[in-house]
Design a protein around this motif. Structure first.
Motif, PDB file in Angstrom:
ATOM      1  N   ARG A   1      -8.333  -5.045  -2.667  1.00 31.71           N
ATOM      2  CA  ARG A   1      -7.024  -4.461  -2.384  1.00 31.71           C
ATOM      3  C   ARG A   1      -7.031  -3.008  -2.820  1.00 31.71           C
ATOM      4  NH1 ARG A   1      -2.467  -3.964  -5.529  1.00 31.71           N
ATOM      5  NH2 ARG A   1      -3.400  -5.253  -7.151  1.00 31.71           N
TER       6      ARG A   1
ATOM      7  N   THR B   1      -5.850   0.227  -4.391  1.00 30.39           N
ATOM      8  CA  THR B   1      -4.939   0.501  -5.501  1.00 30.39           C
ATOM      9  C   THR B   1      -4.905   1.994  -5.771  1.00 30.39           C
ATOM     10  OG1 THR B   1      -5.447  -1.647  -6.491  1.00 30.39           O
ATOM     11  CG2 THR B   1      -4.453   0.013  -7.929  1.00 30.39           C
ATOM     12  N   GLU B   2      -3.702   2.525  -5.950  1.00 32.47           N
ATOM     13  CA  GLU B   2      -3.523   3.929  -6.326  1.00 32.47           C
ATOM     14  C   GLU B   2      -2.785   3.974  -7.649  1.00 32.47           C
ATOM     15  OE1 GLU B   2      -1.421   5.826  -3.175  1.00 32.47           O
ATOM     16  OE2 GLU B   2      -3.129   5.807  -1.781  1.00 32.47           O
ATOM     17  N   GLU B   3      -3.316   4.770  -8.610  1.00 29.62           N
ATOM     18  CA  GLU B   3      -2.675   4.820  -9.917  1.00 29.62           C
ATOM     19  C   GLU B   3      -3.072   6.095 -10.656  1.00 29.62           C
ATOM     20  OE1 GLU B   3      -5.883   2.435 -12.708  1.00 29.62           O
ATOM     21  OE2 GLU B   3      -4.102   1.363 -12.006  1.00 29.62           O
TER      22      GLU B   3
ATOM     23  N   THR C   1      -7.745   6.524  -6.505  1.00 29.93           N
ATOM     24  CA  THR C   1      -7.601   5.372  -5.613  1.00 29.93           C
ATOM     25  C   THR C   1      -8.911   4.612  -5.603  1.00 29.93           C
ATOM     26  OG1 THR C   1      -7.110   4.643  -3.352  1.00 29.93           O
ATOM     27  CG2 THR C   1      -8.254   6.749  -3.580  1.00 29.93           C
TER      28      THR C   1
ATOM     29  N   GLU D   1      -9.873  -2.764  -5.587  1.00 29.71           N
ATOM     30  CA  GLU D   1      -9.953  -3.720  -6.694  1.00 29.71           C
ATOM     31  C   GLU D   1     -10.178  -5.124  -6.150  1.00 29.71           C
ATOM     32  OE1 GLU D   1      -7.315  -5.094 -10.581  1.00 29.71           O
ATOM     33  OE2 GLU D   1      -6.372  -3.979  -8.934  1.00 29.71           O
TER      34      GLU D   1
END
Length: 403
Positions: A131, A133-135, A163, A166
């Motif tokens: 998936r 994921t941006e954080e 990004t 995961e």
């Protein structure tokens, strides 16, 4: 205190004692036909149409809930065959792997079927996948989002906007299963033992994010990796998309599950005809848009149009699940089919009904020569017989068909 009202689909109206606010809320939400009795204050006349299931209406300021159960005329096992076949003709429905026979009402049967299929899907553990994921992070992982770093951090080194993909159980398939389980746990009429098993399934999905109500459902597509989830995901979509009723009418909250038998019958007939005609050298399209007039101002959408090898319309079908008039089929359906045949340039048209007062019939239109067939499917018979009747309709459409 909970008051339970049971009504049979398409049965004559019944009179029940209801607070006026509850009666108005049921009518406004389109659950059924509801009208106050002019001669008996506090009583309402209720009549169910084609929607089946259960809804609960809570009365504000009073510890009282009214639950309305609309019971389908079609046996539950047959209803689930129609539902399952329209979702996946190659699925386990024909062989009875989805067991619902112990339940008389739709909602308990659906909750039971969903829980059993979720349990089967998760038996080998939760499916995992990648998936995006941006954080914001203190270390670089994956790829730096340079534009976002400049916009948000103004040249600062940390934290870093990154990004990455995961590998997790928090993927679309598991989110849909959890959302369906959560929805069923909020509905009235789910048996205690089924509710207990649903709570167990929710615990297994505890690390999966909850789908926010009102947001679009996660997209998924069938692959080799998620094949064991397929039936469970199909049922989950039925719960989340096709039949949920949740309204606030006149200060009252209506929460429940309603399934439209009109749509179910239409979906089954069109999908079954498409499957039967596969390999005939013709193409089938469902709800294909056409126009009645030359100016293309009046749009029409027949349920099923069959096209020949030359791309021209070869047959047209409309499915009608509704109460037939006492003397036979409604004339309005004939007028509608006549319009379809005229606009598509076809000499014949086919109306398919759920069997009631009339069986097969045919009408040739005066001065037009168009022949309109009226077929009736007996929904009480076993799946093999029902599919045989669909094949008979297909042979009327394509006389040289071999099925």
């Amino acid at each position: 205190m909970t008051s339970v009202i049971e009504i049979v689909e398409h049965a004559p109206a019944v009179g029940v004692a209801l607070p006026d606010a509850v009666g108005r809320a049921l009518a406004a939400a389109g659950v059924l036909e509801a009208a106050p009795d002019p001669y008996a204050p506090g009583r309402w006349s209720l009549r169910a149409g084609s929607k089946v299931g259960a809804v609960a209406v809570g009365v504000p300021g009073a510890d009282e809930t009214f639950t309305v159960r609309i019971i389908p005329k079609t046996p539950i096992t047959r209803l689930f065959f129609l539902l399952g076949y329209s979702l996946d003709p190659k699925g386990p429905w024909r062989d009875g792997e989805v067991e619902v026979a112990e339940h008389r009402d739709l909602l308990p049967a659906l909750a039971h079927a969903v829980e059993r299929q979720v349990d089967q899907a998760l038996r080998r553990g939760l499916l995992q996948g990648y998936r995006a994921t941006e954080e914001s992070a203190l270390v670089v992982r994956g790829r730096v989002r340079e534009a976002e770093q400049i916009r948000r951090r103004f040249g600062a080194t940390l934290p870093v906007e990154v990004t990455y993909d995961e590998f997790t159980t928090d993927i679309a398939e598991n989110r849909l299963l959890r959302a369906a389980v959560e929805r069923l746990l909020r509905l009235p009429g789910v048996p205690r033992d089924v509710r207990r098993r649903l709570l167990h399934q929710r615990a297994r999905l505890a690390d999966v994010a909850v789908v926010v109500r009102g947001q679009p459902l996660p997209d998924w597509r069938l692959t080799r990796l998620n094949a064991r989830y397929h039936t469970a995901l199909s049922l989950a979509r039925v719960v989340l998309e096709n039949a949920s009723a949740e309204h606030a009418c006149g200060g009252l909250r209506i929460d429940g599950f309603l399934f439209d038998m009109n749509k179910l019958f239409e979906d089954f007939v069109t999908v079954a005809l498409r499957e039967t005609l596969t390999g005939s050298g013709r193409a089938a399209r469902l709800q294909d848009a056409h126009y009645l007039d030359e100016a293309a101002a009046v749009r029409m959408r027949p349920d099923f149009v069959l096209y020949g090898a030359d791309g021209a319309p070869a047959a047209v079908v409309d499915a009608k699940y509704k109460a037939e008039k006492r003397g036979g089929f409604p004339e309005a359906d004939l007028y509608q089919m006549l319009a379809y045949c005229t606009a598509l340039g076809l000499p014949e048209g086919h109306l398919v009904y759920a069997k009631g007062n009339a069986s097969y019939d045919a009408h040739r239109v005066r001065h037009a020569g168009i022949l309109i067939h009226q077929h009736a499917l007996d929904l009480d018979q076993q799946p093999a017989g029902l599919l045989a009747d669909i094949a008979a309709v297909a042979r009327h459409m394509v006389p040289d068909l071999r099925v």
